[in-house]
Structures are given as structure tokens and as C-alpha cells.
Motif scaffolding. Sequence first.
Motif: not given
Length: 88
Positions: A2-3, A5-8, A11, A45, A47, A49-51
Motif C-alpha cells: 500500500e501507498n 501516504s494513504n494510511r488511515c 485520513c 489504508g 479506498e 481515504y481522504e487527506h
Amino acid sequence: MENKSNRCGLCEYFDRYYTKGVTHFEKSTCGLCKKKRIFINTYDGCESYEHKTPRRRHVLLIRHALNDLLTELSALRLSLESEYIELE
């Protein structure tokens, strides 16, 4: 894989749990996903995910404090000017 930067933990929907320490609260490695309503790990992470948008609350607090100080200074200035005019 997983990326990173896409960590929970980064989020908008992640609500981290904290544990009470001796002098302060400590971050735990888990929390609640507000969107899915499940218990998750910080490093997971998904799908949905929102920064997370950064909070600028401290800047607003400083602006309000400065505004209050400037208002008080203006009132003091008017008071001093009126006393000065009366003395002349």
C-alpha cells in the motif's frame, strides 16, 4: 504494497484513540473509521481515504486576541486624547 501516504492515520475520517499517561495523553496505534464505523489500525489504508485538511485554529485565536488588544488600545488612545484636549 500500500501507498504510505494513504494510511488511515492521515485520513479525514480517522478518529485516533488516546490513552492517559502520567503527565499527558499518548497516541495509540488504533482508532475508529468514521466512514466505515469499524476499529482500524493507524497504518492500514483503504479506498475511502481522504487527506486530512490541516487545522489553522491557532492562527484564528491569535487574530482574535490581537483584535481584542487593538480595540483596547484604541479605547485607551481615545481616553488619553480626550483628557489631553480638556487640559488645553
